[in-house]
Scaffold this motif. Structure first.
Motif, PDB file in Angstrom:
ATOM      1  N   GLN A 245       0.832  -1.207   0.000  1.00  0.00           N
ATOM      2  CA  GLN A 245       0.000   0.000   0.000  1.00  0.00           C
ATOM      3  C   GLN A 245       0.871   1.264   0.000  1.00  0.00           C
ATOM      4  OE1 GLN A 245      -3.509   0.222  -0.101  1.00  0.00           O
ATOM      5  NE2 GLN A 245      -3.205  -1.904  -0.673  1.00  0.00           N
ATOM      6  N   LEU A 246       2.105   1.141   0.452  1.00  0.00           N
ATOM      7  CA  LEU A 246       2.996   2.299   0.477  1.00  0.00           C
ATOM      8  C   LEU A 246       3.768   2.360  -0.841  1.00  0.00           C
ATOM      9  CD1 LEU A 246       4.444   1.897   4.086  1.00  0.00           C
ATOM     10  CD2 LEU A 246       2.391   3.152   3.372  1.00  0.00           C
ATOM     11  N   LEU A 247       3.614   3.455  -1.538  1.00  0.00           N
ATOM     12  CA  LEU A 247       4.229   3.593  -2.850  1.00  0.00           C
ATOM     13  C   LEU A 247       5.743   3.357  -2.808  1.00  0.00           C
ATOM     14  CD1 LEU A 247       3.456   4.270  -5.750  1.00  0.00           C
ATOM     15  CD2 LEU A 247       3.954   6.663  -5.253  1.00  0.00           C
ATOM     16  N   CYS A 262       9.622   8.858  -3.076  1.00  0.00           N
ATOM     17  CA  CYS A 262       8.277   8.903  -3.639  1.00  0.00           C
ATOM     18  C   CYS A 262       7.985  10.327  -4.087  1.00  0.00           C
ATOM     19  CB  CYS A 262       7.248   8.446  -2.610  1.00  0.00           C
ATOM     20  SG  CYS A 262       6.961   9.661  -1.318  1.00  0.00           S
ATOM     21  N   CYS A 292       3.648  10.201   5.385  1.00  0.00           N
ATOM     22  CA  CYS A 292       3.662   8.739   5.379  1.00  0.00           C
ATOM     23  C   CYS A 292       2.409   8.200   6.059  1.00  0.00           C
ATOM     24  CB  CYS A 292       4.910   8.204   6.080  1.00  0.00           C
ATOM     25  SG  CYS A 292       6.450   8.718   5.288  1.00  0.00           S
ATOM     26  N   THR A 294      -0.527   9.536   5.895  1.00  0.00           N
ATOM     27  CA  THR A 294      -1.625   9.565   4.911  1.00  0.00           C
ATOM     28  C   THR A 294      -1.566   8.340   4.018  1.00  0.00           C
ATOM     29  OG1 THR A 294      -1.524  11.950   4.821  1.00  0.00           O
ATOM     30  CG2 THR A 294      -2.706  10.868   3.062  1.00  0.00           C
ATOM     31  N   CYS A 295      -0.365   8.022   3.541  1.00  0.00           N
ATOM     32  CA  CYS A 295      -0.189   6.823   2.720  1.00  0.00           C
ATOM     33  C   CYS A 295      -0.716   5.624   3.468  1.00  0.00           C
ATOM     34  CB  CYS A 295       1.288   6.575   2.442  1.00  0.00           C
ATOM     35  SG  CYS A 295       1.906   7.478   1.071  1.00  0.00           S
ATOM     36  N   TYR A 296      -0.335   5.558   4.719  1.00  0.00           N
ATOM     37  CA  TYR A 296      -0.717   4.423   5.538  1.00  0.00           C
ATOM     38  C   TYR A 296      -2.244   4.352   5.661  1.00  0.00           C
ATOM     39  CZ  TYR A 296      -1.074   1.375   9.624  1.00  0.00           C
ATOM     40  OH  TYR A 296      -1.401   0.358  10.483  1.00  0.00           O
ATOM     41  N   CYS A 302      -1.588   7.481  -5.379  1.00  0.00           N
ATOM     42  CA  CYS A 302      -0.864   8.075  -6.499  1.00  0.00           C
ATOM     43  C   CYS A 302      -1.049   7.304  -7.803  1.00  0.00           C
ATOM     44  CB  CYS A 302       0.624   8.156  -6.182  1.00  0.00           C
ATOM     45  SG  CYS A 302       0.956   9.111  -4.700  1.00  0.00           S
TER      46      CYS A 302
END
Ligand code: SF4
Ligand code: SF4
Ligand SMILES: [Fe+2]
Lengths: 313, 286
Positions: A245-247, A262, A292, A294-296, A302
């Motif tokens: 899930q983390l780019l 990223c 990070c 938010t990514c999580y 993206c």
């Protein structure tokens, strides 16, 4: 599996980083290019890397610089190529760069579509036609009305963007319209219908619309609020979490000034992971930034769809 | 559980298929089918067709359920004919009773339809078949002539990875073939059949789907035949014309969405379009 390690840093003045976990690259599926640096024809109030016509902290990339990374990417097994900025079409070599890319794989351009004379739309259509791979245009439009969009993107941006989208649709593209969510989540479906109506009005009758969660960094942090200190990724949070899930576990960003973890953390020196792509692919990434988090929480904001990711077997 | 009779091969034998004995099985001619999506009528047609073409094995690339009616009828046909199956995302979800089909839709409309078909399929798959689906391996290896084949659902590394023709670079597939020590990569999951010769001498074949048409305005569905040819392997995509109106009728009777029925009757995809790349999408109607 992606490694999770405790980062040992010799920078005690940044205590929050000491507790941050770090991750390695699992596979380099997505290669991103900061192809127009931080240069943009617009100056959106929510731009997460504060781009503008005067922001030259990252300069435009040359066709050669891109070609060097493209060449290295073949060996590394890259699956998709993404172009961002700033506004990619501020780069005069953008069409040639896309031609080089489409010879080896699919390309996605993140654009505000306001620099889209008819000649360019046709040139892009021709590039797409010639390639066996898809050319995706992801257009940022942050509202279904002039008022809503221009409050963030500046006077006149709405009309110019709609005009650009119309030209792209006319030559056969199905641009992906992305919109940063500025409303409560439960109203998203209603807004998607509004987007449908709006775009049908310019002849785009099967629009692809993607609503993105807001990123609270850069100009957006000043506009609304930054993240709280507590809103950071911790080691415990990664237990059982699908790291894809983390780019940063499957992508790197190439810029005119080295390789970054990223596209989101361009402003964070700690996110610079190497000079060359090979170096950047080797290095681990520290998940110490509030973005990070938010990514999580949101995952996969993206890439074109979240469908290329998923749980490992 | 449905009492669909098993298909018999020539001479009354079982249709060949089971992996018997040790080591890598080797075949001359293999039928590979995937994305059945509960289309038991097309499945039966395809199995008959493959038998007539004298294949010496049939392999299923996964996703028995979804979309269509009466999932147990498809499961019965596959199981009673002892066809080996690699696990698809749908099979995995149903076996483990997960919350969704793992297609990863983010669009609320796609999600809405995906949920309807998932809930229907989960509710109508018997416990025995659910348990059976949990036993599917994630990959299978075999040879066609001399060629080493690796069969999987989405990709060798992730069963729900989409490998579309216009988003999958040749160098990416070359790397995958090298990494997994295979000369022919065989998958499905996207629902549109395609193939490519790789730079390193290998190839990739996407068998397409038996469950719904290929978004080309035709009602036929597809499977693929691999056949030893000299030192290498040839492949042929086979269109399957079947009684799609009977399937549409069953879907209506089961209360499945009209949008799904429309796809079966028109050959155009109407839902779950979000994951299609622009190039594939613009070739379709919606
Ligand atoms: S959000 Fe995009 S269009 Fe707006 S200033 Fe930033 S880079 Fe430019
Ligand atoms: S912002 Fe997201 S992609 Fe970037 S380093 Fe942090 S977790 Fe990774
Ligand atoms: Fe699938």
């Amino acid at each position: 599996m992606t490694r999770i390690e405790l980062a040992v840093l010799d920078a005690p003045e940044e205590p929050r980083h000491q507790a941050a976990p770090s991750v390695g690259l699992e596979s380099l599926d997505e290669l991103w290019f900061q192809v127009s640096g931080t240069v943009c024809n617009l100056r959106c109030s929510h731009c997460f890397i504060s781009c503008s016509p005067e922001n030259h902290s990252f300069w435009l990339m040359t066709r050669e610089e891109v070609a060097t990374a493209l060449e290295a990417s073949v060996e590394l097994g890259v699956k998709e190529y993404y172009f961002t900025g700033g506004e990619p079409f501020m780069n005069r070599e953008m069409e040639e760069i896309l031609g080089d890319t489409l010879a080896i794989g699919p390309a996605t351009v993140l654009t505000n579509a306001t620099l889209m004379p008819e000649r360019r739309a046709w040139a892009l259509a021709e590039l797409a036609e010639r390639s066996p791979y898809t050319l995706e245009l992801r257009v940022s439009l942050d509202g279904v009305t002039k008022e809503m969009n221009d409050a963030l993107r500046g006077e006149g941006a709405f009309e110019r963007c709609m005009d650009g989208v119309e030209k792209l649709v006319k030559v056969g593209f199905l641009p992906i319209i992305t919109c940063m969510r500025s409303w409560p989540e439960e109203r998203t479906e209603g807004y998607l219908d509004d987007f449908g109506d709006l775009l049908a009005g310019i002849g785009y009758d099967r629009p692809r619309v993607k609503i993105l969660p807001p990123l609270l960094i850069g100009e957006e942090a000043k506009r609304t609020r930054g993240y709280e200190e507590t809103e950071r990724i911790t080691h415990e949070m990664l237990h059982g979490f699908d790291l894809s899930q983390l780019l940063c576990t499957r992508a790197r960003l190439v810029t005119a000034r080295g390789v970054y973890a990223c596209p989101i953390l361009l402003d964070s020196p700690s996110a610079r992971v190497g000079e060359t792509l090979a170096e950047g692919a080797e290095s681990d990434v520290l998940l110490g930034e509030s973005a990070c988090f938010t990514c999580y929480m949101s995952g996969a904001i993206c890439s074109n769809t979240s469908a290329s990711q998923g749980a490992d077997r | 559980m449905s009492s669909a009779p098993a298909l018999r091969g020539p001479g009354g034998a079982w249709l060949p298929g089971p992996w018997r004995g040790d080591g890598e099985p080797r075949f001359r001619r293999v039928a590979a089918l995937g994305g059945v999506y509960s289309n038991h009528i097309a499945l039966r047609r395809a199995l008959e067709d493959a038998r007539d073409r004298k294949v010496d094995a049939v392999i299923c690339l996964g996703d028995l359920g979804a979309f269509g009616p009466h999932p147990d009828r498809t499961a019965a046909l596959i199981r009673e004919n002892e066809i080996p199956v690699v696990r698809g995302n749908y099979d995995d979800s149903i076996a483990r009773e997960l919350e969704d089909c793992q297609c990863g839709y983010t669009d609320p409309k796609d999600n809405h339809y995906a949920r309807i078909s998932y809930e229907y399929t989960l509710a109508n798959t018997s416990r025995e078949y659910r348990r059976w689906m949990g036993s599917f391996p994630s990959t299978l290896r075999f040879r066609v002539g001399e060629t080493r084949v690796l069969a999987f659902h989405g990709s060798p590394r992730r069963m729900n990875e989409f490998l579309w023709e216009t988003t999958t670079p040749t160098h990416f597939l070359d790397g995958m073939a090298r990494e997994h020590d295979a000369e022919l990569l065989l998958g499905t999951h996207t629902g549109i059949h395609w193939s490519r010769s790789l730079t390193g001498g290998g190839s990739y074949v996407n068998a397409g789907a038996l469950g719904r048409p290929a978004n080309d305005g035709l009602t036929e569905v597809w499977y693929v035949i691999l056949e030893a040819a000299g030192a290498g392997v040839a492949h042929e995509f086979v269109p399957v014309a079947y009684d799609h109106e009977a399937l549409a009728m069953e879907m209506q009777e089961e209360g499945l969405p009209a949008k799904f029925v429309e796809t079966i009757l028109t050959g155009w995809w109407t839902t779950c379009l979000e994951v299609l790349p622009g190039k594939e999408r613009s070739r379709g109607r919606w």
